[in-house]
Every structure is written in C-alpha cells, then in structure tokens.
Design a protein around this motif. Sequence first.
Motif, PDB file in Angstrom:
ATOM      1  N   SER A 118       0.843  -1.204   0.000  1.00 31.86           N
ATOM      2  CA  SER A 118       0.000   0.000   0.000  1.00 31.86           C
ATOM      3  C   SER A 118       0.878   1.254   0.000  1.00 31.86           C
ATOM      4  O   SER A 118       0.553   2.260  -0.637  1.00 31.86           O
ATOM      5  CB  SER A 118      -0.963  -0.012   1.186  1.00 31.86           C
ATOM      6  OG  SER A 118      -0.250  -0.067   2.394  1.00 31.86           O
ATOM      7  N   GLU A 119       2.011   1.151   0.682  1.00 33.23           N
ATOM      8  CA  GLU A 119       2.930   2.284   0.719  1.00 33.23           C
ATOM      9  C   GLU A 119       3.419   2.653  -0.691  1.00 33.23           C
ATOM     10  O   GLU A 119       3.425   3.826  -1.081  1.00 33.23           O
ATOM     11  CB  GLU A 119       4.132   1.904   1.593  1.00 33.23           C
ATOM     12  CG  GLU A 119       5.002   3.064   2.012  1.00 33.23           C
ATOM     13  CD  GLU A 119       6.165   2.577   2.881  1.00 33.23           C
ATOM     14  OE1 GLU A 119       6.257   3.041   4.023  1.00 33.23           O
ATOM     15  OE2 GLU A 119       6.961   1.734   2.422  1.00 33.23           O
ATOM     16  N   LEU A 120       3.775   1.621  -1.438  1.00 30.46           N
ATOM     17  CA  LEU A 120       4.227   1.840  -2.821  1.00 30.46           C
ATOM     18  C   LEU A 120       3.113   2.435  -3.674  1.00 30.46           C
ATOM     19  O   LEU A 120       3.345   3.342  -4.470  1.00 30.46           O
ATOM     20  CB  LEU A 120       4.686   0.519  -3.443  1.00 30.46           C
ATOM     21  CG  LEU A 120       6.118   0.081  -3.177  1.00 30.46           C
ATOM     22  CD1 LEU A 120       6.322  -1.371  -3.603  1.00 30.46           C
ATOM     23  CD2 LEU A 120       7.100   0.984  -3.932  1.00 30.46           C
ATOM     24  N   TYR A 121       1.894   1.898  -3.494  1.00 29.65           N
ATOM     25  CA  TYR A 121       0.768   2.375  -4.288  1.00 29.65           C
ATOM     26  C   TYR A 121       0.439   3.826  -3.930  1.00 29.65           C
ATOM     27  O   TYR A 121       0.189   4.652  -4.811  1.00 29.65           O
ATOM     28  CB  TYR A 121      -0.466   1.483  -4.086  1.00 29.65           C
ATOM     29  CG  TYR A 121      -0.370   0.133  -4.794  1.00 29.65           C
ATOM     30  CD1 TYR A 121       0.703  -0.145  -5.648  1.00 29.65           C
ATOM     31  CD2 TYR A 121      -1.344  -0.843  -4.634  1.00 29.65           C
ATOM     32  CE1 TYR A 121       0.807  -1.359  -6.301  1.00 29.65           C
ATOM     33  CE2 TYR A 121      -1.255  -2.069  -5.285  1.00 29.65           C
ATOM     34  CZ  TYR A 121      -0.178  -2.323  -6.112  1.00 29.65           C
ATOM     35  OH  TYR A 121      -0.077  -3.528  -6.761  1.00 29.65           O
ATOM     36  N   VAL A 122       0.445   4.105  -2.624  1.00 32.16           N
ATOM     37  CA  VAL A 122       0.130   5.471  -2.187  1.00 32.16           C
ATOM     38  C   VAL A 122       1.153   6.442  -2.790  1.00 32.16           C
ATOM     39  O   VAL A 122       0.795   7.503  -3.317  1.00 32.16           O
ATOM     40  CB  VAL A 122       0.126   5.572  -0.641  1.00 32.16           C
ATOM     41  CG1 VAL A 122       0.079   7.025  -0.180  1.00 32.16           C
ATOM     42  CG2 VAL A 122      -1.047   4.791  -0.062  1.00 32.16           C
ATOM     43  N   ARG A 123       2.387   6.019  -2.746  1.00 29.81           N
ATOM     44  CA  ARG A 123       3.463   6.871  -3.261  1.00 29.81           C
ATOM     45  C   ARG A 123       3.252   7.191  -4.746  1.00 29.81           C
ATOM     46  O   ARG A 123       3.251   8.361  -5.151  1.00 29.81           O
ATOM     47  CB  ARG A 123       4.795   6.134  -3.076  1.00 29.81           C
ATOM     48  CG  ARG A 123       6.015   6.983  -3.282  1.00 29.81           C
ATOM     49  CD  ARG A 123       7.264   6.173  -2.968  1.00 29.81           C
ATOM     50  NE  ARG A 123       8.434   7.030  -2.976  1.00 29.81           N
ATOM     51  CZ  ARG A 123       9.073   7.393  -4.076  1.00 29.81           C
ATOM     52  NH1 ARG A 123       8.628   7.008  -5.249  1.00 29.81           N
ATOM     53  NH2 ARG A 123      10.136   8.183  -4.004  1.00 29.81           N
ATOM     54  N   ALA A 124       3.033   6.138  -5.531  1.00 30.64           N
ATOM     55  CA  ALA A 124       2.877   6.332  -6.970  1.00 30.64           C
ATOM     56  C   ALA A 124       1.603   7.105  -7.291  1.00 30.64           C
ATOM     57  O   ALA A 124       1.610   7.996  -8.152  1.00 30.64           O
ATOM     58  CB  ALA A 124       2.865   4.978  -7.673  1.00 30.64           C
ATOM     59  N   LEU A 125       0.504   6.762  -6.580  1.00 39.05           N
ATOM     60  CA  LEU A 125      -0.780   7.410  -6.876  1.00 39.05           C
ATOM     61  C   LEU A 125      -0.765   8.879  -6.463  1.00 39.05           C
ATOM     62  O   LEU A 125      -1.291   9.750  -7.176  1.00 39.05           O
ATOM     63  CB  LEU A 125      -1.926   6.671  -6.170  1.00 39.05           C
ATOM     64  CG  LEU A 125      -2.281   5.301  -6.773  1.00 39.05           C
ATOM     65  CD1 LEU A 125      -3.174   4.501  -5.832  1.00 39.05           C
ATOM     66  CD2 LEU A 125      -2.961   5.464  -8.126  1.00 39.05           C
ATOM     67  N   THR A 126      -0.166   9.159  -5.313  1.00 40.09           N
ATOM     68  CA  THR A 126      -0.097  10.543  -4.849  1.00 40.09           C
ATOM     69  C   THR A 126       0.710  11.388  -5.834  1.00 40.09           C
ATOM     70  O   THR A 126       0.325  12.506  -6.175  1.00 40.09           O
ATOM     71  CB  THR A 126       0.537  10.606  -3.445  1.00 40.09           C
ATOM     72  OG1 THR A 126      -0.083   9.613  -2.630  1.00 40.09           O
ATOM     73  CG2 THR A 126       0.345  11.971  -2.797  1.00 40.09           C
ATOM     74  N   LYS A 127       1.813  10.806  -6.286  1.00 33.49           N
ATOM     75  CA  LYS A 127       2.633  11.504  -7.274  1.00 33.49           C
ATOM     76  C   LYS A 127       1.848  11.829  -8.530  1.00 33.49           C
ATOM     77  O   LYS A 127       2.061  12.840  -9.186  1.00 33.49           O
ATOM     78  CB  LYS A 127       3.844  10.634  -7.659  1.00 33.49           C
ATOM     79  CG  LYS A 127       5.088  10.951  -6.873  1.00 33.49           C
ATOM     80  CD  LYS A 127       6.273  10.133  -7.375  1.00 33.49           C
ATOM     81  CE  LYS A 127       6.855  10.714  -8.660  1.00 33.49           C
ATOM     82  NZ  LYS A 127       7.999   9.924  -9.161  1.00 33.49           N
ATOM     83  N   ALA A 128       0.922  10.914  -8.865  1.00 35.10           N
ATOM     84  CA  ALA A 128       0.138  11.098 -10.083  1.00 35.10           C
ATOM     85  C   ALA A 128      -1.068  12.009  -9.851  1.00 35.10           C
ATOM     86  O   ALA A 128      -1.863  12.217 -10.763  1.00 35.10           O
ATOM     87  CB  ALA A 128      -0.312   9.741 -10.609  1.00 35.10           C
ATOM     88  N   GLY A 129      -1.209  12.504  -8.623  1.00 30.30           N
ATOM     89  CA  GLY A 129      -2.273  13.466  -8.374  1.00 30.30           C
ATOM     90  C   GLY A 129      -3.511  12.907  -7.706  1.00 30.30           C
ATOM     91  O   GLY A 129      -4.522  13.593  -7.568  1.00 30.30           O
ATOM     92  N   TYR A 130      -3.457  11.644  -7.311  1.00 28.72           N
ATOM     93  CA  TYR A 130      -4.613  11.063  -6.624  1.00 28.72           C
ATOM     94  C   TYR A 130      -4.541  11.358  -5.132  1.00 28.72           C
ATOM     95  O   TYR A 130      -3.465  11.622  -4.577  1.00 28.72           O
ATOM     96  CB  TYR A 130      -4.651   9.546  -6.824  1.00 28.72           C
ATOM     97  CG  TYR A 130      -4.960   9.105  -8.235  1.00 28.72           C
ATOM     98  CD1 TYR A 130      -6.279   8.946  -8.657  1.00 28.72           C
ATOM     99  CD2 TYR A 130      -3.935   8.824  -9.130  1.00 28.72           C
ATOM    100  CE1 TYR A 130      -6.559   8.533  -9.953  1.00 28.72           C
ATOM    101  CE2 TYR A 130      -4.209   8.400 -10.420  1.00 28.72           C
ATOM    102  CZ  TYR A 130      -5.527   8.251 -10.830  1.00 28.72           C
ATOM    103  OH  TYR A 130      -5.804   7.838 -12.094  1.00 28.72           O
ATOM    104  N   ASP A 131      -5.705  11.256  -4.528  1.00 30.07           N
ATOM    105  CA  ASP A 131      -5.805  11.441  -3.089  1.00 30.07           C
ATOM    106  C   ASP A 131      -6.146  10.065  -2.511  1.00 30.07           C
ATOM    107  O   ASP A 131      -7.218   9.526  -2.796  1.00 30.07           O
ATOM    108  CB  ASP A 131      -6.926  12.457  -2.837  1.00 30.07           C
ATOM    109  CG  ASP A 131      -7.072  12.799  -1.366  1.00 30.07           C
ATOM    110  OD1 ASP A 131      -6.274  12.282  -0.555  1.00 30.07           O
ATOM    111  OD2 ASP A 131      -7.993  13.573  -1.045  1.00 30.07           O
ATOM    112  N   VAL A 132      -5.224   9.478  -1.755  1.00 32.06           N
ATOM    113  CA  VAL A 132      -5.403   8.069  -1.389  1.00 32.06           C
ATOM    114  C   VAL A 132      -5.589   7.859   0.113  1.00 32.06           C
ATOM    115  O   VAL A 132      -4.843   8.409   0.923  1.00 32.06           O
ATOM    116  CB  VAL A 132      -4.189   7.221  -1.844  1.00 32.06           C
ATOM    117  CG1 VAL A 132      -4.491   5.738  -1.710  1.00 32.06           C
ATOM    118  CG2 VAL A 132      -3.797   7.553  -3.272  1.00 32.06           C
TER     119      VAL A 132
END
Lengths: 514, 129
Positions: free
Chosen positions: B21-35
Amino acid sequence: MGYFQSFIRQFRARLFLVIFINNALILTDWYVVDRVVKLTGWWALIAITVVPLITLGVIPWLSVKSLTQPTKFIWQAIMHLAPGTASDMGAPKPEQLHLGREFVTNLINQLYQLASVVQGVEQSNAKRTEALNPEYAANSLPVPLLVLNKEEKIMLANDAAGKYLSKPVTELMGQNVFTALDLSFTSTDTLDEWLKATKGKAVTADHSWERVRIGLPGQGKGNLQFDLAAHYNQDNPIGYETILVLFDHSGTYGRTDDDLSFIALSVHELRTPLTLLRGYIEVFDEEIGPNLDPELQKFMKQMDASAESLTAFVDNILNVAKIEDNQLTLQLHQENWADIVNTVVGDMQLRASIRGITIKAEVAQDLPPAGTDRYSAYEVLANLLDNAIKYSKDGNTVTIQVSLNKDGLIETSVRDQGAGIDSAILPHLFEKFYRSHQTRAQVGGTGLGLYLAKEIVDAHGGNIWVQSKLGEGSTFSFTVLPYDKLEEARKASGGQDITRSTHGWIKNHSMYRD
Amino acid sequence: MDNVPLTLKKVLCIEDEHFISELYVRALTKAGYDVDVELDGVKGLEAAQSDKYDIILLDLMIPSLTGTEVLRALRDSGKTPKLHARIVITTNLEQREEVRQDIERQADGYIVKAEVTPRELVEFLSKLN
C-alpha cells in the motif's frame, strides 16, 4: 438297512409258515381221508390232491397281495413326487399296510426327504443365478460401473452411477458413452484414445486413469473427480465389451473451494515479495536511475528484467498446475491478434534490451480477428519470445512474423539466430520439463514454457511446430483460427465443444463475440 | 504526469500488506490522486460505503472480511444503497476460472499485483474514466 433285514426275516418266517401249513394240510388231509371218511382208491387220491391244492392256491394268493402292497405304496409315492406326472392317487397311506409297514413308511419318508433336498438345490440354484445376474451384481456395487458394447453404447449403468451423476440410469443406457457423459482427462491419454488403440489389437486389456472429471454435457465440468479403471474384452459372449469402474476421489482431488491448493498458495506467497521487488526497483529506477553510471544502470535493468522473468515463471507454474488439475479454461473471444502480439513485444523489450537483442515485429496488414483467449495467447507468445531471447547471442535479432497462411489460419512465427536445436531433440521439445541438454549449462529454465505453449495452442484448435538447424537458429511457429472459422467449426459440430475430438481434455471453452 | 487532470481523484486502497500500500500510495499521490488506506475488510467496507471515493482498490486476501465479501456487500443495494466508485480488484491470489469470472463481473477491473508495477497501476487507473 435294519428295516429291510427285518422285512426279509418276517417274509422268510411267513414263507416257512405257509410251507409248514401246507405240509400239515396234506398230512391232515391224508389222515382224515384214510381214517375218518374211509375213502379208498381213486376217491382217496382225488381228495388228498384237491384239498391241499385249494388251500395252497388261497394262501399264496393272500401272501402275494401282502407282498406286493408295499411296492404299490412306494410306486404311489414316486408318482406323487415325480415332476410333471398328473397323479390322482395322492400321497400313499402306509398305515393301511400290515406287512413291513415300518420299512415302507421309512422308505417313503426317505423318498419325500430326497425329493425335498432336490427341490432345495433347485431353488438355491435359481437364487444363485439371480445373484450372478450382472445387473444384480452391478447394482450391489457401491462404486459407479458402466458397461459398454462394441459401439461404445452404455449397456448397463448401475445404481451408484446414476446416483453419482444424478441422472436416472435408464436415461444413460443405450446412449453412446461419449455423448452421454462429459469426460475430462488430465492428459492426451484418454479413454477414447485408449479404446481406439486397443480395439482390434488386443483381445483383453486393462487401463486406468487418475483425476478424471466426469459430468453431464452442458452442465460444465463436474466437481467430482474419479479414478477410472477400464477392462476391455473383445469376445465377451454377451456383448459387454468394455467395463468401466469409477472410484470417487473428489475428497482427495477435488477442491470445491476457491483455491488451487498448495500451488495457488505458493503462488500467492511468491507473488507478494515479487510485487514489492518490482515496485521498489521501479522506484529506484525512476528516482536514482538517471544519475547512475551506465554499469549500475545496466544492473538496475537486469534486476528489473529478472523480477519480471520470475513473475512470468510463477505464472507458468500456475498454468501448468491448472492444466494438470484440469482447470485451464479458455474463453475464445474475437480479438485483434496484432494488438496481442504488439503488447507482448512491448513487454519483452526490457528483457531483450539488457542483452542488446532487438525484437523485430512483422505483422501482416488486414488480419482477420482471431478466435483466442487473450491471456493464454499472451502466455504462448511470451514464452516463445522469452525462449528466443534466452537462446540468442547478445546483439542478435529476434523476429516475430504474423501472416494469414494458405489454409486461412493466422500463423505466427518467432525466429532467433541462436545455437539451434539438435534434430534428435526436436521431437521432445514440447514435452513437460524437457530441455536441450546442450544448452542447459548456459541457460536456466524448467522446460515448462514450450509444454504450456503446446497445450494452449492445442486447446485453441491450432498447431505448433519448430524448425531448427544447429548453428542456424530456430523458428517456432503456431497457428490460431480466425474467429469466423472457429465459429463455423463450432456450428458444424452441432454447437458441441469444437476441439473435443482432437484434444478432449481441455474443454468447455466458451465463445464470446465482443 | 502530475498535471494530468483527473476526473476520478479519490482512491481507497484496501490492502493489508503495508509495503504494497505504501508503494501504491506513493505512486498514486505523485500522479495526483488522493489516497486513503484501510487494512482490513470491515473498516474497508465501512469507508467504501461512505461513497467518498471514486476508485476502490480491493485486495482479496484481507483480514476480518475477505475481499470477495466486501465486493459482494458493495454490489448489494440493500447493504450499499449508493456507490459511484469504480472497484478494481488488486490481488496476488489465484482462483478457479469460474470464481475469477464471477469476481470480474462484479468489479470494474482485475489486476494481479505481481504483474503490474505501481506505475502500470497508475496507467491502468487513468484509463478507467
């Protein structure tokens, strides 16, 4: 025997008595004529002759009756017992008898006893015949049993078979076994193939299979898994040519749960660290990759490619396990084949590039849509490309060509410039766990990839083959059917499973038109 | 990628493996998502039912309630009257074809985690619109 002897004794005694009486009569007669009647001459002679003659005639007549009477009773008893004789005499009544009553009664009793023994034997024979009636024996078996005739029609299905298949046995009987039942085997060694190989070549033969899934057509794969034993007897007099016995091992083999047991669990455990590994490699590659010197950058890519290979290998294990477990199901959709090829080529670029290998794709224009299972087709292409990369020398080119061949099939070939394959090895290449011994030292792998590719292509109704010469590289080719051809074939076979006859063991493909 | 305008912005990641989840949060946040992340089924379902999210990433092997149970509850109008989120199954589990098909029917996407990197996940989600 004692009775008989006493009868003889009594008979002798009476005979003696008769002779004694007769002699006494003659003497008495003579005395009476001589002294009392005072007859002389001819009259005396006549009197002495006639009187004993009369008495001698009357007494034996009486004796003979008492002598023959027992025989009559015995005769009556035999007539009473004899089958098929209409006798109105009824049972003899030996109590009317005076002479030898005991003996005759006993003899008659013996006769009746003997008759009842014979009758008992007949009855038990009849019972045994019933017990030996095949149907009776078959229905007493707790395991499903099917008997087939020469035409492979079900002559007999026992109650257990009906119970397991939840179908009345009467509906099974008379049907061809292959239409009545959906049999899925774990390999190309199927009942169908065995019967074909056995008929006309052997008089009797036995064979057994494990993990056979049996269901009713149109109801999907059965959850029941059996071990199947077959006995073939060419000259069975009542026409029972093949006997099939099923042993339910669903408890051992079958998993109604959502998992594929140990393999599925292992795959899950392998995939979790792989997910992380690939995630972190990506992070490193993005964050620090551009700042690394070329050698370290190469290592980074190598690491990434290795993690990717490992992921693909885990998928291979899983797919082989699915094949073994009869669980690989294909859904043949209408797909753009060029798209699938390009996706795989794109995904393999990393693995190729780290060894300086170029993948060249030559895809013909205007290909018809393919009838294929996208995921499985991906596996086939990925495995062939992965092999081509593995067996290439650094800097080589791997060429993937797609065209519509002269039979109207979509033919895809993957050509490498590697070491090539010895012709002695070629025939074994698609066997499970088989790898070229010559190259084992240099190239890793389990030999699952080509086996998997063949199974998948077979199940698509296509063909896969290889051309190779030592030192000149190898070309692996396979065909898939255009969607329209697949649909035609399906319609032609009455909507039945289209690959059933050639590859009866991966079945229940579904057809979808998107 | 940071500037791509997103129509589906809020992501709920139901995942018990912390590092993933940490990896996903990192990538998604970078892409502009709010996770947001939930670690188990019960809390995940509760959060999902609030209908605050546009995308729900749902792992199948999670504690308390399995992902399949959460999915079923989210697709049951009695239990979840209103849900606008797209549901993407993210799992490393393998199941029988029939089960997988059943899950795929109920979800909007199905991803085997080992087969996609976080960046590929982001790409996949951007195509969900």
